[in-house]
Motif scaffolding. Sequence first.
Motif, PDB file in Angstrom:
ATOM      1  N   GLY A 150       0.652  -1.308  -0.085  1.00  0.00           N
ATOM      2  CA  GLY A 150      -0.023   0.144   0.040  1.00  0.00           C
ATOM      3  C   GLY A 150       0.816   1.179   0.038  1.00  0.00           C
ATOM      4  O   GLY A 150       0.279   2.196   0.462  1.00  0.00           O
ATOM      5  N   ALA A 151       2.117   1.426  -0.517  1.00  0.00           N
ATOM      6  CA  ALA A 151       2.897   2.400  -0.354  1.00  0.00           C
ATOM      7  C   ALA A 151       2.436   3.463  -1.466  1.00  0.00           C
ATOM      8  O   ALA A 151       1.458   3.328  -2.291  1.00  0.00           O
ATOM      9  N   THR A 152       2.672   4.916  -1.068  1.00  0.00           N
ATOM     10  CA  THR A 152       2.088   5.825  -1.961  1.00  0.00           C
ATOM     11  C   THR A 152       3.500   6.459  -2.511  1.00  0.00           C
ATOM     12  O   THR A 152       3.383   7.155  -3.596  1.00  0.00           O
ATOM     13  N   HIS A 153       4.596   6.300  -1.880  1.00  0.00           N
ATOM     14  CA  HIS A 153       5.839   6.519  -2.575  1.00  0.00           C
ATOM     15  C   HIS A 153       6.824   5.314  -2.407  1.00  0.00           C
ATOM     16  O   HIS A 153       7.071   4.727  -1.428  1.00  0.00           O
ATOM     17  N   VAL A 154       7.510   5.146  -3.728  1.00  0.00           N
ATOM     18  CA  VAL A 154       8.580   4.084  -3.614  1.00  0.00           C
ATOM     19  C   VAL A 154       9.649   4.699  -4.382  1.00  0.00           C
ATOM     20  O   VAL A 154       9.784   5.221  -5.246  1.00  0.00           O
ATOM     21  N   ASP A 155      10.856   4.543  -3.544  1.00  0.00           N
ATOM     22  CA  ASP A 155      12.146   4.897  -4.028  1.00  0.00           C
ATOM     23  C   ASP A 155      13.214   3.813  -4.328  1.00  0.00           C
ATOM     24  O   ASP A 155      13.490   3.090  -3.504  1.00  0.00           O
ATOM     25  N   LEU A 156      13.409   3.605  -5.746  1.00  0.00           N
ATOM     26  CA  LEU A 156      14.303   2.493  -6.112  1.00  0.00           C
ATOM     27  C   LEU A 156      15.735   3.201  -6.355  1.00  0.00           C
ATOM     28  O   LEU A 156      15.908   4.098  -7.142  1.00  0.00           O
ATOM     29  N   ASP A 157      16.517   2.681  -5.505  1.00  0.00           N
ATOM     30  CA  ASP A 157      18.251   3.221  -5.712  1.00  0.00           C
ATOM     31  C   ASP A 157      18.891   2.217  -6.028  1.00  0.00           C
ATOM     32  O   ASP A 157      19.210   1.186  -5.276  1.00  0.00           O
ATOM     33  N   VAL A 158      19.714   2.166  -7.130  1.00  0.00           N
ATOM     34  CA  VAL A 158      20.781   1.223  -7.617  1.00  0.00           C
ATOM     35  C   VAL A 158      22.020   1.834  -7.815  1.00  0.00           C
ATOM     36  O   VAL A 158      22.436   3.002  -8.211  1.00  0.00           O
ATOM     37  N   VAL A 159      23.038   1.064  -7.585  1.00  0.00           N
ATOM     38  CA  VAL A 159      24.424   1.205  -7.709  1.00  0.00           C
ATOM     39  C   VAL A 159      24.982   0.187  -8.638  1.00  0.00           C
ATOM     40  O   VAL A 159      24.908  -1.073  -8.653  1.00  0.00           O
ATOM     41  N   ASP A 160      25.868   0.623  -9.599  1.00  0.00           N
ATOM     42  CA  ASP A 160      26.503  -0.411 -10.492  1.00  0.00           C
ATOM     43  C   ASP A 160      25.488  -0.964 -11.171  1.00  0.00           C
ATOM     44  O   ASP A 160      25.719  -2.186 -11.276  1.00  0.00           O
ATOM     45  N   GLY A 161      24.461  -0.603 -11.678  1.00  0.00           N
ATOM     46  CA  GLY A 161      23.457  -1.411 -12.469  1.00  0.00           C
ATOM     47  C   GLY A 161      22.580  -2.331 -11.470  1.00  0.00           C
ATOM     48  O   GLY A 161      22.225  -3.242 -12.009  1.00  0.00           O
ATOM     49  N   GLY A 162      22.948  -2.126 -10.102  1.00  0.00           N
ATOM     50  CA  GLY A 162      22.006  -2.931  -9.449  1.00  0.00           C
ATOM     51  C   GLY A 162      23.063  -3.961  -8.807  1.00  0.00           C
ATOM     52  O   GLY A 162      22.764  -4.887  -8.098  1.00  0.00           O
ATOM     53  N   ARG A 163      24.230  -4.163  -9.352  1.00  0.00           N
ATOM     54  CA  ARG A 163      25.064  -5.449  -9.164  1.00  0.00           C
ATOM     55  C   ARG A 163      25.664  -5.212  -7.836  1.00  0.00           C
ATOM     56  O   ARG A 163      25.870  -5.998  -7.104  1.00  0.00           O
ATOM     57  N   LYS A 164      26.128  -3.845  -7.386  1.00  0.00           N
ATOM     58  CA  LYS A 164      26.777  -3.652  -6.028  1.00  0.00           C
ATOM     59  C   LYS A 164      25.598  -3.530  -5.056  1.00  0.00           C
ATOM     60  O   LYS A 164      25.626  -4.014  -3.923  1.00  0.00           O
ATOM     61  N   ARG A 165      24.589  -2.549  -5.417  1.00  0.00           N
ATOM     62  CA  ARG A 165      23.317  -2.469  -4.232  1.00  0.00           C
ATOM     63  C   ARG A 165      22.115  -1.991  -5.058  1.00  0.00           C
ATOM     64  O   ARG A 165      21.971  -1.227  -5.991  1.00  0.00           O
ATOM     65  N   ILE A 166      21.012  -2.548  -4.441  1.00  0.00           N
ATOM     66  CA  ILE A 166      19.683  -2.165  -4.789  1.00  0.00           C
ATOM     67  C   ILE A 166      19.179  -1.835  -3.534  1.00  0.00           C
ATOM     68  O   ILE A 166      18.893  -2.619  -2.584  1.00  0.00           O
ATOM     69  N   SER A 167      18.270  -0.875  -3.408  1.00  0.00           N
ATOM     70  CA  SER A 167      17.617  -0.625  -2.169  1.00  0.00           C
ATOM     71  C   SER A 167      16.232   0.067  -2.692  1.00  0.00           C
ATOM     72  O   SER A 167      16.290   0.887  -3.603  1.00  0.00           O
ATOM     73  N   VAL A 168      15.258  -0.492  -1.941  1.00  0.00           N
ATOM     74  CA  VAL A 168      13.872  -0.111  -2.340  1.00  0.00           C
ATOM     75  C   VAL A 168      13.287   0.267  -1.079  1.00  0.00           C
ATOM     76  O   VAL A 168      13.095  -0.342  -0.186  1.00  0.00           O
ATOM     77  N   ALA A 169      12.935   1.629  -0.723  1.00  0.00           N
ATOM     78  CA  ALA A 169      12.230   2.000   0.162  1.00  0.00           C
ATOM     79  C   ALA A 169      10.856   2.607  -0.059  1.00  0.00           C
ATOM     80  O   ALA A 169      10.490   3.256  -0.914  1.00  0.00           O
ATOM     81  N   ASP A 170      10.065   1.911   1.109  1.00  0.00           N
ATOM     82  CA  ASP A 170       8.647   2.387   0.736  1.00  0.00           C
ATOM     83  C   ASP A 170       7.859   2.759   1.947  1.00  0.00           C
ATOM     84  O   ASP A 170       8.346   2.903   2.960  1.00  0.00           O
ATOM     85  N   ASP A 171       6.715   3.594   1.909  1.00  0.00           N
ATOM     86  CA  ASP A 171       5.913   4.033   3.061  1.00  0.00           C
ATOM     87  C   ASP A 171       4.801   3.179   3.237  1.00  0.00           C
ATOM     88  O   ASP A 171       3.627   3.991   3.677  1.00  0.00           O
ATOM     89  N   GLY A 172       4.879   1.969   2.968  1.00  0.00           N
ATOM     90  CA  GLY A 172       3.555   1.182   2.923  1.00  0.00           C
ATOM     91  C   GLY A 172       3.606   0.647   4.475  1.00  0.00           C
ATOM     92  O   GLY A 172       3.845   1.353   5.223  1.00  0.00           O
TER      93      GLY A 172
END
Length: 609
Positions: free
Chosen positions: A43-65
């Motif tokens: 039920g998130a209204t905002h989602v942030d997708l943050d990737v480093v190195d094409g996601g190979r190094k880090r992927i983070s997904v933050a939601d307000d759900g």
Amino acid sequence: MPDSSRPIQLLSDAVINKIAAGEVVERPASVCKELLENAIDAGATHVDLDVVDGGRKRISVADDGSGMTRDDALLAIERHATSKIRDVDDIENILTLGFRGEALAAISSVSRFTLLTRRAGDDTGTEITVHGGKLIDVRDAGCPDGTTMTVRNLFYNVPARRKFLRTVQTELQHIRQMFLMYALAHPGIGLRLVSDEREIYQLNEGATFDERLAELFGRSLPDQMSTVDVDGKQIRVRGRVSRPTLHRADRSEQYIFINGRPASAPVIGYALNQAYSGLLPRGRHPVVFLFLELEAGGVDVNVHPTKREVRFRRSTDVRDAVIEAIRASFAPASSHLVSGDTKSAPDVPDPKSPRPFVRIPDLPSLPAFDYPRKKTAPPTAEVSVGEGPSKQTAEAPAESVTPDDTPSTPDGGTEPAPWNWCRILGVIGGAYVVLETDEGMILMNPRAAHQRVLYESLLAERDGAGALSQGLLQPETLDLPPVKADLLRRMLKPLQTMGFGISDFGGDTFMIDALPVGFGKGGAAAVVRDMLTDIEERGSGKGGRVQREDLARAAAGGAVGAGENLKAEELERLVKDLAACRMPYTSPAGKPTLIFTGMRELDRKFGKV
Ligand code: ADP
Ligand code: MG
């Protein structure tokens, strides 16, 4: 060979999870997809997708759900742990994006994974750390309401998989494509994509579909599409579909959503073909954004772990609904304001009526024209296009050359000109040109011929003093999906030297203000799009570099309408230009341009021999 001395054993959960990861987690984009789906389900209204190195190094997904309690969070990373279904019957009625309960277990078994979550109203949040499927740490942690999942070093413990990861660019492109699908499916949710600290998309919450479509694809696209909205008893079909004047060489711009889920099913592809049958040139595909809604029991999403492909209970109903909805969208809005005036017919031809007979020129009295084949080499043949032996053959004395002793090489060499002289007799079936020559009869495919001529003239510019290009009356803008935009950016230089006036506007938008001579004056964006698709499909030469030949071939192949509906003078010009080509007998794609039937063969067929 199975080792018979080893007893059969049940696999441990850790091993099972790793195997499952192979199905669910193919690459960084699949991790992003699963985490994004979870955030939306929460039920998130905002989602942030943050990737480093094409996601190979880090992927983070933050939601307000919704966030999770500590117990729920611990359960969530177990295999087959889900809050979304309870029993077998629920599988028949899935309205959430997830339900299999395996994504988090799989992802955390092939990465260094942390889960940070807090339920609204709870005093404190929870942080869980899992490395390669092993629970490392669980602790209280302060954090905002909602959930943040971080996946580091994907496949660090599965070297075989890690090896298959592609370049940062490629992985990022897959992530962007995935992001676009969900951004379109959920225009109400605010979404942000950040890559290596650079913001790629920032989409506000509460948008309508139209607003989001325009934000992602530019304002000009919706103008070329019709609106579909048919609410049948079983199924509702909504969205935007291209008018028959807008089409692409492949299906990469067909976005299908089924009950809010980006998904596909063979029957939809079939329905699209049917709906557009007779409306589009052969081999062309519409651009569609289609949303199908039907009762959850009418669709089985549990066909594949990635849930990309679905199956319909009543697939013929779905097919018919899609066809009817699209057809209805083409009908002129005024059709119900009955009038006997047949002139105000829709600009979309009735697909059931046969193709109108196009009379390309009547040419009964055109004079024959001569090709002193080798005496004076035709202008373009003199341009050295490669290292081929064009010079020597071009300068050979005419008398000594007959078609049989002219050296010809399969590629890169000079083919003998196809005729000494010829006369254009006419056009049959609105499609093929009939020529009389000294040695018999030739059928010419003007489209293939035109492509050959364009191809050679594009390549001929390579060491000339700049390409011949013609400005467009109206510059066209071109909004591309990320993969294609990157491709085009890499080819801008060589294209400019070929006479394409294309400039990068930033944000995957380009402007085209000129095309090479011979391309006609309209449809520039379509030409470039098709060229990109061609290059994408055939791949490029060695080392991933796009060769000039590939570019020229793709460009020539994309010249829409080339060689069609030619007037008498244009046809004559084409015949002359083709005769001057180094390789007049095939199109750059290897299709025949000419079919020759000699007098001797005609005689034999008439039993004269
Ligand atoms: P599925 O989505 O198929 O249920 P997952 O492994 O993706 O399986 O997630 C397991 C469970 O974890 C979900 O059913 C949900 O209860 C919980 N969960 C996962 N991600 C989130 C999130 N971002 N916010 C709240 N709960 C979540
Ligand atoms: Mg899930």
